[in-house]
Scaffold this motif. Structure first.
Motif, PDB file in Angstrom:
ATOM      1  N   LEU A  97       0.810  -1.216   0.000  1.00 18.71           N
ATOM      2  CA  LEU A  97       0.000   0.000   0.000  1.00 18.71           C
ATOM      3  C   LEU A  97       0.841   1.262   0.000  1.00 18.71           C
ATOM      4  O   LEU A  97       0.298   2.368  -0.081  1.00 18.71           O
ATOM      5  N   GLU A  98       2.151   1.099   0.099  1.00 20.99           N
ATOM      6  CA  GLU A  98       3.043   2.261   0.117  1.00 20.99           C
ATOM      7  C   GLU A  98       3.079   2.920  -1.264  1.00 20.99           C
ATOM      8  O   GLU A  98       3.211   2.223  -2.283  1.00 20.99           O
ATOM      9  N   PRO A  99       2.979   4.249  -1.315  1.00 21.30           N
ATOM     10  CA  PRO A  99       3.019   4.922  -2.626  1.00 21.30           C
ATOM     11  C   PRO A  99       4.352   4.751  -3.338  1.00 21.30           C
ATOM     12  O   PRO A  99       4.430   4.894  -4.558  1.00 21.30           O
ATOM     13  N   ARG A 100       5.422   4.423  -2.570  1.00 20.98           N
ATOM     14  CA  ARG A 100       6.739   4.257  -3.189  1.00 20.98           C
ATOM     15  C   ARG A 100       7.106   2.792  -3.362  1.00 20.98           C
ATOM     16  O   ARG A 100       8.278   2.431  -3.357  1.00 20.98           O
ATOM     17  N   SER A 101       6.102   1.928  -3.508  1.00 27.63           N
ATOM     18  CA  SER A 101       6.362   0.490  -3.487  1.00 27.63           C
ATOM     19  C   SER A 101       6.673  -0.108  -4.857  1.00 27.63           C
ATOM     20  O   SER A 101       6.923  -1.309  -4.955  1.00 27.63           O
ATOM     21  N   SER A 102       6.666   0.693  -5.913  1.00 29.48           N
ATOM     22  CA  SER A 102       6.801   0.120  -7.256  1.00 29.48           C
ATOM     23  C   SER A 102       8.116  -0.639  -7.430  1.00 29.48           C
ATOM     24  O   SER A 102       8.171  -1.630  -8.150  1.00 29.48           O
ATOM     25  N   GLY A 103       9.185  -0.202  -6.794  1.00 30.49           N
ATOM     26  CA  GLY A 103      10.462  -0.891  -6.922  1.00 30.49           C
ATOM     27  C   GLY A 103      10.798  -1.781  -5.754  1.00 30.49           C
ATOM     28  O   GLY A 103      11.929  -2.254  -5.629  1.00 30.49           O
ATOM     29  N   SER A 104       9.824  -2.038  -4.899  1.00 30.20           N
ATOM     30  CA  SER A 104      10.065  -2.809  -3.677  1.00 30.20           C
ATOM     31  C   SER A 104       9.961  -4.309  -3.936  1.00 30.20           C
ATOM     32  O   SER A 104       8.938  -4.794  -4.429  1.00 30.20           O
ATOM     33  N   ARG A 105      11.017  -5.040  -3.588  1.00 25.96           N
ATOM     34  CA  ARG A 105      11.003  -6.496  -3.712  1.00 25.96           C
ATOM     35  C   ARG A 105       9.974  -7.094  -2.756  1.00 25.96           C
ATOM     36  O   ARG A 105       9.240  -8.012  -3.108  1.00 25.96           O
ATOM     37  N   ILE A 106       9.907  -6.549  -1.539  1.00 23.02           N
ATOM     38  CA  ILE A 106       8.934  -7.048  -0.560  1.00 23.02           C
ATOM     39  C   ILE A 106       7.518  -6.870  -1.094  1.00 23.02           C
ATOM     40  O   ILE A 106       6.702  -7.793  -1.081  1.00 23.02           O
ATOM     41  N   ALA A 107       7.225  -5.671  -1.586  1.00 27.63           N
ATOM     42  CA  ALA A 107       5.876  -5.394  -2.089  1.00 27.63           C
ATOM     43  C   ALA A 107       5.539  -6.258  -3.294  1.00 27.63           C
ATOM     44  O   ALA A 107       4.408  -6.758  -3.410  1.00 27.63           O
ATOM     45  N   SER A 108       6.502  -6.474  -4.182  1.00 29.43           N
ATOM     46  CA  SER A 108       6.210  -7.234  -5.396  1.00 29.43           C
ATOM     47  C   SER A 108       5.859  -8.686  -5.075  1.00 29.43           C
ATOM     48  O   SER A 108       4.958  -9.266  -5.698  1.00 29.43           O
ATOM     49  N   LEU A 109       6.537  -9.276  -4.108  1.00 23.63           N
ATOM     50  CA  LEU A 109       6.232 -10.660  -3.724  1.00 23.63           C
ATOM     51  C   LEU A 109       4.832 -10.768  -3.133  1.00 23.63           C
ATOM     52  O   LEU A 109       4.057 -11.677  -3.466  1.00 23.63           O
ATOM     53  N   HIS A 110       4.494  -9.844  -2.262  1.00 25.24           N
ATOM     54  CA  HIS A 110       3.164  -9.871  -1.653  1.00 25.24           C
ATOM     55  C   HIS A 110       2.087  -9.526  -2.679  1.00 25.24           C
ATOM     56  O   HIS A 110       1.005 -10.116  -2.676  1.00 25.24           O
ATOM     57  N   ARG A 111       2.401  -8.580  -3.550  1.00 21.39           N
ATOM     58  CA  ARG A 111       1.401  -8.166  -4.541  1.00 21.39           C
ATOM     59  C   ARG A 111       1.063  -9.302  -5.508  1.00 21.39           C
ATOM     60  O   ARG A 111      -0.086  -9.418  -5.954  1.00 21.39           O
ATOM     61  N   ALA A 112       2.029 -10.137  -5.819  1.00 20.43           N
ATOM     62  CA  ALA A 112       1.765 -11.260  -6.720  1.00 20.43           C
ATOM     63  C   ALA A 112       0.705 -12.184  -6.146  1.00 20.43           C
ATOM     64  O   ALA A 112      -0.178 -12.668  -6.862  1.00 20.43           O
ATOM     65  N   VAL A 113       0.771 -12.423  -4.847  1.00 17.88           N
ATOM     66  CA  VAL A 113      -0.225 -13.272  -4.193  1.00 17.88           C
ATOM     67  C   VAL A 113      -1.565 -12.549  -4.122  1.00 17.88           C
ATOM     68  O   VAL A 113      -2.628 -13.139  -4.375  1.00 17.88           O
ATOM     69  N   GLU A 114      -1.533 -11.268  -3.763  1.00 17.14           N
ATOM     70  CA  GLU A 114      -2.776 -10.495  -3.703  1.00 17.14           C
ATOM     71  C   GLU A 114      -3.510 -10.541  -5.043  1.00 17.14           C
ATOM     72  O   GLU A 114      -4.730 -10.784  -5.100  1.00 17.14           O
ATOM     73  N   GLN A 115      -2.791 -10.316  -6.127  1.00 20.88           N
ATOM     74  CA  GLN A 115      -3.424 -10.264  -7.441  1.00 20.88           C
ATOM     75  C   GLN A 115      -4.001 -11.619  -7.858  1.00 20.88           C
ATOM     76  O   GLN A 115      -5.062 -11.679  -8.484  1.00 20.88           O
ATOM     77  N   ALA A 116      -3.307 -12.699  -7.477  1.00 22.72           N
ATOM     78  CA  ALA A 116      -3.830 -14.032  -7.790  1.00 22.72           C
ATOM     79  C   ALA A 116      -5.146 -14.282  -7.058  1.00 22.72           C
ATOM     80  O   ALA A 116      -6.072 -14.889  -7.616  1.00 22.72           O
ATOM     81  N   LEU A 117      -5.237 -13.813  -5.828  1.00 24.89           N
ATOM     82  CA  LEU A 117      -6.471 -14.012  -5.063  1.00 24.89           C
ATOM     83  C   LEU A 117      -7.583 -13.091  -5.557  1.00 24.89           C
ATOM     84  O   LEU A 117      -8.754 -13.485  -5.607  1.00 24.89           O
ATOM     85  N   ILE A 118      -7.238 -11.868  -5.922  1.00 28.45           N
ATOM     86  CA  ILE A 118      -8.245 -10.947  -6.437  1.00 28.45           C
ATOM     87  C   ILE A 118      -8.877 -11.505  -7.716  1.00 28.45           C
ATOM     88  O   ILE A 118     -10.078 -11.348  -7.955  1.00 28.45           O
ATOM     89  N   ALA A 119      -8.072 -12.186  -8.522  1.00 28.52           N
ATOM     90  CA  ALA A 119      -8.569 -12.753  -9.779  1.00 28.52           C
ATOM     91  C   ALA A 119      -9.305 -14.074  -9.574  1.00 28.52           C
ATOM     92  O   ALA A 119      -9.939 -14.586 -10.506  1.00 28.52           O
ATOM     93  N   ALA A 120      -9.235 -14.649  -8.385  1.00 29.11           N
ATOM     94  CA  ALA A 120      -9.849 -15.956  -8.118  1.00 29.11           C
ATOM     95  C   ALA A 120     -11.370 -15.826  -8.014  1.00 29.11           C
ATOM     96  O   ALA A 120     -11.898 -14.746  -7.745  1.00 29.11           O
ATOM     97  N   PRO A 121     -12.093 -16.925  -8.174  1.00 29.66           N
ATOM     98  CA  PRO A 121     -13.555 -16.870  -8.154  1.00 29.66           C
ATOM     99  C   PRO A 121     -14.158 -16.786  -6.755  1.00 29.66           C
ATOM    100  O   PRO A 121     -15.371 -16.602  -6.625  1.00 29.66           O
ATOM    101  N   PHE A 122     -13.344 -16.945  -5.721  1.00 32.09           N
ATOM    102  CA  PHE A 122     -13.867 -16.843  -4.350  1.00 32.09           C
ATOM    103  C   PHE A 122     -13.509 -15.473  -3.770  1.00 32.09           C
ATOM    104  O   PHE A 122     -12.704 -14.728  -4.322  1.00 32.09           O
ATOM    105  N   ALA A 123     -14.129 -15.138  -2.645  1.00 30.89           N
ATOM    106  CA  ALA A 123     -13.888 -13.847  -2.007  1.00 30.89           C
ATOM    107  C   ALA A 123     -12.526 -13.829  -1.328  1.00 30.89           C
ATOM    108  O   ALA A 123     -12.037 -14.862  -0.856  1.00 30.89           O
TER     109      ALA A 123
END
Length: 276
Positions: A97-123
């Motif tokens: 959620l950090e505005p400066r997270s675009s180059g963050s390795r930590i953020a990118s790893l977590h975001r990959a999981v978030e996006q997979a769940l957002i695209a999933a058919p369950f809540a």
């Protein structure tokens, strides 16, 4: 309704498990090796990086507490969909959620999981805590010497008690609320490392001093404790930033659970035995 708690050996996972048991829920605990789990519930071995282990863990499960594991997330989503899972609560990171997270390795790893769940058919509900109070446990050897070593003693972080994260997760899993939301979690107020030392000295009943060291020294010690080498520099940059801008503090814990987030003093008292 059966709820699966993954990562049940971890501080947050075990706290989620305990909160769900206290709420009278049917809970199943999972870990890579369930024989290592000492829990008052059913348990099952499951490796989030090996989809072949997930069918038994997810059988009959309607809700899941999930910790971030980018490797294997696609397999988890498929297995959860096949099992009829309705809601997944993810332990993610405030870094996304950090505005400066675009180059963050930590953020990118977590975001990959978030996006997979957002695209999933369950809540899905994403929990995005900032600094964990349990990070202090990594410095137990230093604290036993009566010292906290840091390059930024006046960094102000919103350290959160793992039980507050767990209470939020448990409430959402039980009532199915906050679907599709990302919740930024924090402790009740920013607290500096210097103030943490004062609290620990008082709670533990022994002197505690703060010793300032270089960022490079801290990064080296963090890596020696098992942190991935790319992570300490990001954490240190975040700490430096909070010497100028305090960490974000939210009231989400109170809004979801009805109780105020626990203070760092409460965390230290709860973990007094860990420093003995």
């Amino acid at each position: 309704m059966t709820i699966l708690v993954t990562g049940a050996r971890g501080h947050v996972g075990r706290a989620v498990l305990d909160a769900l048991v206290a709420a009278g829920q049917d809970v199943r605990a999972s870990s890579r090796d369930a024989t290592t789990l000492d829990v008052p519930t059913a348990k099952v071995s499951a490796d989030l990086e090996d989809p072949s282990t997930l069918d038994a863990a997810l059988d009959g499960v309607s809700g899941v507490f999930l910790y971030t594991r980018p490797s294997g997330i696609e397999g988890f989503v498929k297995a959860a969909e096949a099992a009829g899972v309705r809601h997944v609560v993810l332990l993610s990171s405030g870094a996304t959620l950090e505005p400066r997270s675009s180059g963050s390795r930590i953020a990118s790893l977590h975001r990959a999981v978030e996006q997979a769940l957002i695209a999933a058919p369950f809540a899905e509900t994403l929990l995005n805590p900032g600094a964990f109070a349990t990070n202090v446990l990594g410095w137990r050897a230093d604290i036993a010497e009566g010292v906290i070593r840091t390059p930024y003693p006046d960094a102000r972080i919103g350290a959160i008690h793992e039980r507050d994260i767990a209470d939020v997760a448990a409430r959402i899993l039980v009532d199915g609320s906050h679907a599709g939301e990302a919740l930024q979690l924090s402790g009740p107020a920013p607290i500096t490392f210097r103030e943490q030392a004062e609290v620990l000295a008082d709670v533990l009943g022994r002197p505690m001093r703060v010793e300032e060291e270089t960022p490079e020294q801290t990064a080296s010690r963090m890596t020696a404790l098992g942190w991935p080498p790319e992570v300490p520099p990001e954490v240190l940059r975040a700490w430096e930033r909070t010497t100028r801008e305090p960490s974000v503090v939210t009231d989400v814990v109170r809004e979801v659970t009805g109780h105020a987030p626990r203070t760092f003093r409460q965390w230290a008292e709860d973990h007094r035995a860990d420093f003995s």
